[in-house]
Design an enzyme around this catalytic site. Structure first.
Site, PDB file in Angstrom:
ATOM      1  N   GLU A 450       0.847  -1.187   0.000  1.00 40.49           N
ATOM      2  CA  GLU A 450       0.000   0.000   0.000  1.00 40.49           C
ATOM      3  C   GLU A 450       0.884   1.239   0.000  1.00 40.49           C
ATOM      4  OE1 GLU A 450      -2.606  -0.241   3.342  1.00 40.49           O
ATOM      5  OE2 GLU A 450      -3.805  -1.854   2.484  1.00 40.49           O
ATOM      6  N   SER A 476      -3.978   2.146   0.683  1.00 41.32           N
ATOM      7  CA  SER A 476      -4.740   2.005   1.909  1.00 41.32           C
ATOM      8  C   SER A 476      -6.154   2.509   1.678  1.00 41.32           C
ATOM      9  CB  SER A 476      -4.083   2.833   3.015  1.00 41.32           C
ATOM     10  OG  SER A 476      -4.969   3.037   4.086  1.00 41.32           O
TER      11      SER A 476
END
Length: 560
Positions: A450, A476
């Site tokens: 992420e 994220s």
């Protein structure tokens, strides 16, 4: 021995029944079992508790309540541990490569324990991002009566009389790097953003997936939004113990619940709420394990006809605890059901249909947090699939709460997340740039990190409305802005993103579903012929095994 119920003990009877199984019974007597326990259904309780993250460190009490619910309903619970890693702690480091890999290991470990020890049913108790889909993948594989229990959301912190979350801390790093706030300010925000137990407060990945799992019908109504510190959390865990015993009596398995209609319901809810792009990866992976056909194009087609009706962070104003106060995910599902956007005639872990579960839901008529379907915050849902000569297999962008939907600009090309973050810290990224981060895909990372540190730094520097970012990695759930992830094929296997050069003009066009680089097909071919794969930095261990096995992000980045 206690009274046996053969219909509920299909697996455990093979482990403990009969004279030949005396050694197994002897082992189990050592952990407290007696003749009565041997005659009851065995229910595995997968506990993902960990001191590594606030998402999971409180799960012991939730697991105990679930076990009590099983025991009180003539079942024999077996708690067993399952690993977790903390995305929030490892974000921006090499350790983040372990995050998506952990999803597969969670699924594998639950499958192996339940298979080896003859479990008849299963309860999974999980909190952090990859925990939730990992446990659902295991449930789909095992096809044992299963109930999921979510550890619950964290409450927001307070800073300067405003709610703050971990998202604000990441963005504060960008503000600090630009001199907008002081080191003391950064420390003060850091100190209050996470006030206790629970998963990240906004509609980030964990809360997105808890919502999706409630829509799938695999958790009890209301579970998705209850804060971790609320006493209702242990109450619903106890009821989950009751529920799994009821599923055993009724013979209801995940294959009866995880249908194509249930997955469409889950996607509809996610896009209506503006949920995390990680839901694409995870729902594809769960569907793969369940044997349900699902593609990334289903997300786009459903999103295009689903209104955006929840004003949730990171694109909106509210956190999960706010939604819980007005009735939780059930309120949103009830509005979607009444509008004919989800299917009510699907089975759930209550033994009832989704429509029956929602029949008594009271609509709060709150249009601050949740709008009506007729007057939504946006006409379409929050996830869009882009294709083009940079992403022939597709890419994913979240648009909920966004106005910045189109950009054409020069590529700023980086082969690692660290290189990109350093350039942002040094304020080398300018308005109109298209930041490209590659070799961070499932194979190339490996592990598809992420990019919250990078995306938050851009937002913190005030570049959110003037810079786009594309990557074969992922984001994220706290990411917002014009950020395009899951670009496939990925760079590590020679996908077009590997062929970009600094200064190439890239077009990101969300309304027209396009991700293009303005070079000719002949030039693209010529570059492809010169391209050579980069050696994998990890040549042994879990990451190396994952890189060999993992599929494209467009298929859920599954390994089997």
């Amino acid at each position: 021995m206690g009274e046996s119920n053969p219909g509920m003990r299909i697996k455990s009877s093979k482990v403990v029944d009969g004279p030949s199984r005396a050694p197994a019974r002897a082992m189990l007597r050592a952990v407290g079992l007696n003749d009565q326990h041997f005659g009851q259904p065995f229910v595995g309780v997968a506990n993902l508790a960990s001191d590594l993250t606030p998402c999971n460190y409180h799960l012991g009490s939730v697991v105990k309540a679930a076990k009590d619910g099983v025991s009180s309903n003539l079942g024999t619970p077996f708690e067993f541990g399952v690993l977790t890693v903390s995305d929030g702690v490892s974000m921006g480091t090499q350790g983040m490569k372990a995050s998506l890999v952990s999803r597969e290991i969670i699924a594998d470990s639950i499958e192996l324990v339940a298979f080896a020890e003859g479990m008849d049913g299963l309860i999974t108790v999980a909190g952090c991002d990859k925990n939730l889909p990992g446990t659902m993948m295991a449930a789909a594989r095992l096809n044992l009566p299963t109930v999921f229990v979510y550890g619950g959301t964290i409450l927001p912190g307070r800073y300067q009389d405003k709610d703050v979350t971990i998202q604000d801390v990441f963005e504060a790093v960008g503000k600090f790097s630009k001199g907008v706030i002081s080191r003391e300010d950064l420390h003060d925000i850091e100190s209050v953003a996470c006030p206790g137990a629970g998963s990240c407060a906004g509609l980030f990945t964990a809360n997105t997936m808890s919502s999706a799992i409630e829509a799938l019908g695999m958790t009890l109504p209301g579970d998705a939004s209850i804060p971790a510190v609320d006493k209702r959390k242990t109450q619903i865990a106890y009821r989950a113990g009751e529920a799994v015993m009821n599923l055993l009596k009724l013979g209801i398995r995940p294959s009866d619940i995880l249908t194509a209609e249930a997955f469409r319901n889950a996607i509809t809810l996610v896009v209506a709420m503006g949920g995390s792009t990680n839901a694409v990866l995870h729902l594809l992976a769960i569907a793969h394990e369940a044997g349900v056909p699902l593609s990334i194009d289903d997300f786009d087609s459903i999103s295009s006809k689903t209104p955006y009706i929840a004003d949730m962070k990171p694109g909106g104003r509210y956190v999960m605890a706010d939604l819980d106060r007005i009735g939780g995910v059930s309120v949103i599902m009830k509005r979607l059901l009444d509008a004919g956007l989800i299917v009510g005639d699907v089975l759930t872990v209550t033994g009832k249909t989704l429509e029956e579960n929602l029949a008594l839901v009271q609509d709060p008529a709150d249009i601050d947090i949740v709008s009506t379907v007729e007057e939504p915050f946006g006409p379409t849902g929050g996830i869009v699939i882009l294709r083009g000569n940079l992403a022939p297999e597709g890419s994913v962008v979240k648009v909920a709460g966004k106005q910045h939907l189109k950009q054409r600009g020069p590529a700023r090309v980086f082969d690692t997340e660290e290189e990109a973050f350093l350039a942002i810290e040094q304020q080398l990224i300018k308005p109109n740039d298209v930041v490209v981060i590659r070799y961070e895909g499932p194979k190339g990372g490996p592990g598809m990190r992420e990019m919250l540190g990078v995306t938050s730094a851009l937002m913190g520097q005030g570049l959110g409305e003037s810079v786009a970012l594309i990557t074969d990695g992922r984001f994220s759930g706290a990411t917002h802005g014009l950020m395009v992830g899951h670009v496939a094929p990925e760079a590590a296997i020679g996908g077009p993103i590997a062929l970009l050069k600094e200064g190439d003009i890239v077009l990101v066009d969300v309304p027209n579903r396009m991700l293009e680089v303005e070079i000719s097909s002949d030039e693209m071919r010529a570059r492809s012929e010169l391209w050579r794969p980069r050696p994998n930095e990890y040549t042994s261990g879990a990451l190396a095994k994952y890189a060999k096995l993992v599929s494209s992000a467009s298929y859920g980045a599954v390994t089997g």
